[in-house]
Design a protein around this motif. Structure first.
Motif, PDB file in Angstrom:
ATOM      1  N   GLY A 136       0.839  -1.188   0.000  1.00 29.59           N
ATOM      2  CA  GLY A 136       0.000   0.000   0.000  1.00 29.59           C
ATOM      3  C   GLY A 136       0.876   1.240   0.000  1.00 29.59           C
ATOM      4  N   PRO A 137       0.261   2.424   0.145  1.00 30.83           N
ATOM      5  CA  PRO A 137       1.052   3.656   0.196  1.00 30.83           C
ATOM      6  C   PRO A 137       2.013   3.646   1.382  1.00 30.83           C
ATOM      7  CG  PRO A 137      -1.322   4.127   0.310  1.00 30.83           C
ATOM      8  CD  PRO A 137      -1.164   2.644   0.319  1.00 30.83           C
ATOM      9  N   ASP A 138       3.156   4.282   1.210  1.00 32.87           N
ATOM     10  CA  ASP A 138       4.089   4.417   2.320  1.00 32.87           C
ATOM     11  C   ASP A 138       3.398   5.198   3.443  1.00 32.87           C
ATOM     12  OD1 ASP A 138       7.115   4.076   2.982  1.00 32.87           O
ATOM     13  OD2 ASP A 138       6.594   6.098   3.647  1.00 32.87           O
ATOM     14  N   ALA A 139       3.636   4.775   4.697  1.00 34.34           N
ATOM     15  CA  ALA A 139       2.903   5.355   5.834  1.00 34.34           C
ATOM     16  C   ALA A 139       3.151   6.859   6.015  1.00 34.34           C
ATOM     17  CB  ALA A 139       3.246   4.599   7.113  1.00 34.34           C
ATOM     18  N   ILE A 140       4.285   7.376   5.538  1.00 33.64           N
ATOM     19  CA  ILE A 140       4.506   8.834   5.680  1.00 33.64           C
ATOM     20  C   ILE A 140       4.406   9.552   4.328  1.00 33.64           C
ATOM     21  CG2 ILE A 140       5.831   8.781   7.842  1.00 33.64           C
ATOM     22  CD1 ILE A 140       8.380   9.250   6.063  1.00 33.64           C
ATOM     23  N   ASP A 141       3.875   8.874   3.328  1.00 31.05           N
ATOM     24  CA  ASP A 141       3.666   9.538   2.043  1.00 31.05           C
ATOM     25  C   ASP A 141       2.661  10.685   2.234  1.00 31.05           C
ATOM     26  OD1 ASP A 141       2.887  10.291  -0.528  1.00 31.05           O
ATOM     27  OD2 ASP A 141       2.933   8.234  -1.303  1.00 31.05           O
ATOM     28  N   PRO A 142       3.045  11.919   1.866  1.00 29.57           N
ATOM     29  CA  PRO A 142       2.116  13.049   2.039  1.00 29.57           C
ATOM     30  C   PRO A 142       0.809  12.848   1.259  1.00 29.57           C
ATOM     31  CG  PRO A 142       4.309  13.826   1.422  1.00 29.57           C
ATOM     32  CD  PRO A 142       4.327  12.325   1.302  1.00 29.57           C
ATOM     33  N   ASP A 143       0.843  12.012   0.230  1.00 30.41           N
ATOM     34  CA  ASP A 143      -0.388  11.745  -0.534  1.00 30.41           C
ATOM     35  C   ASP A 143      -1.339  10.786   0.183  1.00 30.41           C
ATOM     36  OD1 ASP A 143       0.473  13.373  -2.559  1.00 30.41           O
ATOM     37  OD2 ASP A 143       1.320  11.743  -3.759  1.00 30.41           O
ATOM     38  N   LEU A 144      -0.882  10.187   1.284  1.00 33.59           N
ATOM     39  CA  LEU A 144      -1.776   9.325   2.073  1.00 33.59           C
ATOM     40  C   LEU A 144      -2.630  10.237   2.960  1.00 33.59           C
ATOM     41  CD1 LEU A 144      -2.776   6.567   3.150  1.00 33.59           C
ATOM     42  CD2 LEU A 144      -0.830   6.584   4.720  1.00 33.59           C
ATOM     43  N   THR A 145      -3.783  10.617   2.430  1.00 30.56           N
ATOM     44  CA  THR A 145      -4.680  11.525   3.155  1.00 30.56           C
ATOM     45  C   THR A 145      -5.581  10.714   4.082  1.00 30.56           C
ATOM     46  OG1 THR A 145      -6.335  11.312   1.434  1.00 30.56           O
ATOM     47  CG2 THR A 145      -4.753  13.125   1.201  1.00 30.56           C
ATOM     48  N   LEU A 146      -6.277  11.427   4.981  1.00 23.10           N
ATOM     49  CA  LEU A 146      -7.239  10.776   5.877  1.00 23.10           C
ATOM     50  C   LEU A 146      -8.294  10.038   5.066  1.00 23.10           C
ATOM     51  CD1 LEU A 146      -8.539  10.197   8.606  1.00 23.10           C
ATOM     52  CD2 LEU A 146      -9.588  12.470   8.515  1.00 23.10           C
ATOM     53  N   GLU A 147      -8.728  10.666   3.976  1.00 17.99           N
ATOM     54  CA  GLU A 147      -9.770  10.046   3.139  1.00 17.99           C
ATOM     55  C   GLU A 147      -9.294   8.705   2.571  1.00 17.99           C
ATOM     56  OE1 GLU A 147     -12.383  11.275  -0.764  1.00 17.99           O
ATOM     57  OE2 GLU A 147     -11.131  12.789   0.183  1.00 17.99           O
ATOM     58  N   ILE A 148      -8.071   8.684   2.065  1.00 16.97           N
ATOM     59  CA  ILE A 148      -7.536   7.441   1.500  1.00 16.97           C
ATOM     60  C   ILE A 148      -7.351   6.395   2.598  1.00 16.97           C
ATOM     61  CG2 ILE A 148      -5.502   6.422   0.355  1.00 16.97           C
ATOM     62  CD1 ILE A 148      -5.253   9.098  -1.193  1.00 16.97           C
ATOM     63  N   PHE A 149      -6.878   6.843   3.754  1.00 13.96           N
ATOM     64  CA  PHE A 149      -6.687   5.951   4.907  1.00 13.96           C
ATOM     65  C   PHE A 149      -8.032   5.297   5.278  1.00 13.96           C
ATOM     66  CE2 PHE A 149      -5.972   5.014   9.429  1.00 13.96           C
ATOM     67  CZ  PHE A 149      -4.653   4.574   9.455  1.00 13.96           C
ATOM     68  N   TYR A 150      -9.081   6.088   5.356  1.00 18.80           N
ATOM     69  CA  TYR A 150     -10.437   5.591   5.633  1.00 18.80           C
ATOM     70  C   TYR A 150     -10.844   4.533   4.624  1.00 18.80           C
ATOM     71  CZ  TYR A 150     -12.682   8.775   9.034  1.00 18.80           C
ATOM     72  OH  TYR A 150     -13.061   9.430  10.153  1.00 18.80           O
ATOM     73  N   GLN A 151     -10.686   4.884   3.337  1.00 17.37           N
ATOM     74  CA  GLN A 151     -11.101   3.956   2.266  1.00 17.37           C
ATOM     75  C   GLN A 151     -10.326   2.649   2.349  1.00 17.37           C
ATOM     76  OE1 GLN A 151     -10.260   6.215  -1.238  1.00 17.37           O
ATOM     77  NE2 GLN A 151     -12.092   7.489  -1.063  1.00 17.37           N
ATOM     78  N   ARG A 152      -9.010   2.758   2.569  1.00 19.36           N
ATOM     79  CA  ARG A 152      -8.173   1.556   2.533  1.00 19.36           C
ATOM     80  C   ARG A 152      -8.410   0.660   3.746  1.00 19.36           C
ATOM     81  NH1 ARG A 152      -4.673   1.056  -1.183  1.00 19.36           N
ATOM     82  NH2 ARG A 152      -3.587  -0.562  -0.028  1.00 19.36           N
ATOM     83  N   ILE A 153      -8.552   1.235   4.930  1.00 17.77           N
ATOM     84  CA  ILE A 153      -8.645   0.403   6.139  1.00 17.77           C
ATOM     85  C   ILE A 153      -9.911  -0.450   6.106  1.00 17.77           C
ATOM     86  CG2 ILE A 153      -9.840   1.950   7.764  1.00 17.77           C
ATOM     87  CD1 ILE A 153      -7.604   1.150   9.834  1.00 17.77           C
ATOM     88  N   ARG A 154     -10.935   0.022   5.425  1.00 14.63           N
ATOM     89  CA  ARG A 154     -12.194  -0.738   5.352  1.00 14.63           C
ATOM     90  C   ARG A 154     -12.048  -2.022   4.545  1.00 14.63           C
ATOM     91  NH1 ARG A 154     -14.899   4.562   4.785  1.00 14.63           N
ATOM     92  NH2 ARG A 154     -15.677   5.075   6.865  1.00 14.63           N
ATOM     93  N   ILE A 155     -10.998  -2.110   3.732  1.00 10.56           N
ATOM     94  CA  ILE A 155     -10.785  -3.320   2.915  1.00 10.56           C
ATOM     95  C   ILE A 155     -10.251  -4.461   3.779  1.00 10.56           C
ATOM     96  CG2 ILE A 155      -9.507  -4.246   0.921  1.00 10.56           C
ATOM     97  CD1 ILE A 155      -9.125  -1.313  -0.001  1.00 10.56           C
ATOM     98  N   PHE A 156      -9.634  -4.115   4.916  1.00 11.05           N
ATOM     99  CA  PHE A 156      -8.903  -5.120   5.699  1.00 11.05           C
ATOM    100  C   PHE A 156      -9.656  -5.480   6.975  1.00 11.05           C
ATOM    101  CE2 PHE A 156      -5.946  -2.944   2.993  1.00 11.05           C
ATOM    102  CZ  PHE A 156      -5.179  -3.980   2.482  1.00 11.05           C
ATOM    103  N   ASN A 157      -9.795  -6.785   7.200  1.00 12.81           N
ATOM    104  CA  ASN A 157     -10.490  -7.262   8.390  1.00 12.81           C
ATOM    105  C   ASN A 157      -9.501  -7.851   9.389  1.00 12.81           C
ATOM    106  OD1 ASN A 157     -13.177  -6.581   7.651  1.00 12.81           O
ATOM    107  ND2 ASN A 157     -13.084  -8.231   6.130  1.00 12.81           N
ATOM    108  N   GLY A 158     -10.023  -8.209  10.557  1.00  9.79           N
ATOM    109  CA  GLY A 158      -9.176  -8.816  11.579  1.00  9.79           C
ATOM    110  C   GLY A 158      -8.800  -7.799  12.640  1.00  9.79           C
ATOM    111  N   VAL A 159      -7.862  -8.179  13.516  1.00  9.10           N
ATOM    112  CA  VAL A 159      -7.511  -7.286  14.620  1.00  9.10           C
ATOM    113  C   VAL A 159      -6.713  -6.087  14.080  1.00  9.10           C
ATOM    114  CG1 VAL A 159      -7.579  -9.090  16.383  1.00  9.10           C
ATOM    115  CG2 VAL A 159      -5.425  -8.533  15.285  1.00  9.10           C
TER     116      VAL A 159
END
Ligand SMILES: [Zn+2]
Length: 270
Positions: A136-159
């Protein structure tokens, strides 16, 4: 295991001290560490190449050479780069030794022999490196916005801790910084991702950025121009099981999950 802040600082140190310098001689050690090409080819190709630039993506450190070639290193559990005098005794678990025009050696050492080293020549694609293009995007990539973070985290399940450490979600986090981010966001590591509120996801996003940037600043000030891979004594909860929580004084918990230990505060994190 070196994580994003360790490698980001190593990248900056290597950039300052090695850019423009040349590899005069190459020795290959443990062949299991060298995933491609063959040891013989690795030696031939890298001898007399110069360091053009250094980069990092997730947990990969990348050397760009002139003439064009790229070396990708995934340090896994115990990989380290060291600048040593050529007279320093050779270690058994060494991936490579570059004899430099500076009079020093740059050595890749690995007590666990688990690291992975790949050399790509000219236009060879990164798809030759297993799992690299799936990150996925690098964790400190300035292009990793809150919106993208929201969208991406919903794809992943589990703890949630495992989601943070999943390089396909965002790249660069391991056990130590996942613990720190969860502590800062006040979220327990074993919560299911599906139970997180929008506010908690936003807290995780902010904590990811703040914890990593703070670590980079702290480690940079500490190491100067030396290569050190796990300066961790400033962390708040990771590796501090049994000590007092810096916020509330409660004893920090240590829970083993598989091969890893999670450290967290049962009082501050919910
Ligand atoms: Zn606490």
């Amino acid at each position: 295991m070196p994580e994003l802040p360790d490698l980001e600082v190593a990248k900056a140190v290597l950039t300052r001290i090695l850019t423009g310098h040349t590899i005069e001689q190459v020795e290959v050690g443990s062949p299991i560490l060298l995933r491609r090409p063959t040891a013989e080819r690795f030696k031939q190709e890298l001898t007399n190449r110069s360091f053009k630039a250094f980069a990092r993506y997730g947990k990969f450190l990348i050397f760009h050479f002139e003439p064009e070639a790229q070396l990708y290193i995934n340090f896994m559990l115990a990989g380290r780069l060291k600048l040593q005098s050529p007279s320093t005794q050779k270690q058994k678990k060494m991936g490579f030794r570059f004899q430099l025009d500076t009079g020093w050696d740059l050595r890749y050492l690995d007590a666990k022999n688990m690291g992975k080293i790949y050399l790509l020549l000219k236009n060879e694609p990164t798809s030759l490196i297993p799992n690299y293009d799936d990150q996925g995007p690098d964790a400190i990539d300035p292009d990793l916005t809150l919106e993208i973070f929201y969208q991406r985290i919903r794809i992943f399940n589990g703890v949630v801790k495992h989601v943070l450490m999943n390089q396909r979600f965002i790249a660069g986090l391991g056990n130590a910084y996942a613990d720190e981010i969860l502590f800062t966001a006040k979220v327990l590591p074993f919560r299911k991702r599906s139970t997180l509120t929008d506010t908690e996801i936003e807290a995780l996003y902010s904590a990811t950025k703040s914890v990593l940037h703070h670590a980079i600043t702290t480690i940079t000030a500490r190491v100067g121009d030396t290569l050190q891979f796990e300066v961790r004594d400033f962390l708040q909860v990771h590796g501090k099981g049994g000590e007092s929580c810096p916020t509330c004084g409660t004893t920090i918990s240590s829970v083993k999950s598989g091969v890893r230990v999670a450290n967290f505060c049962r009082q501050c994190q919910i």
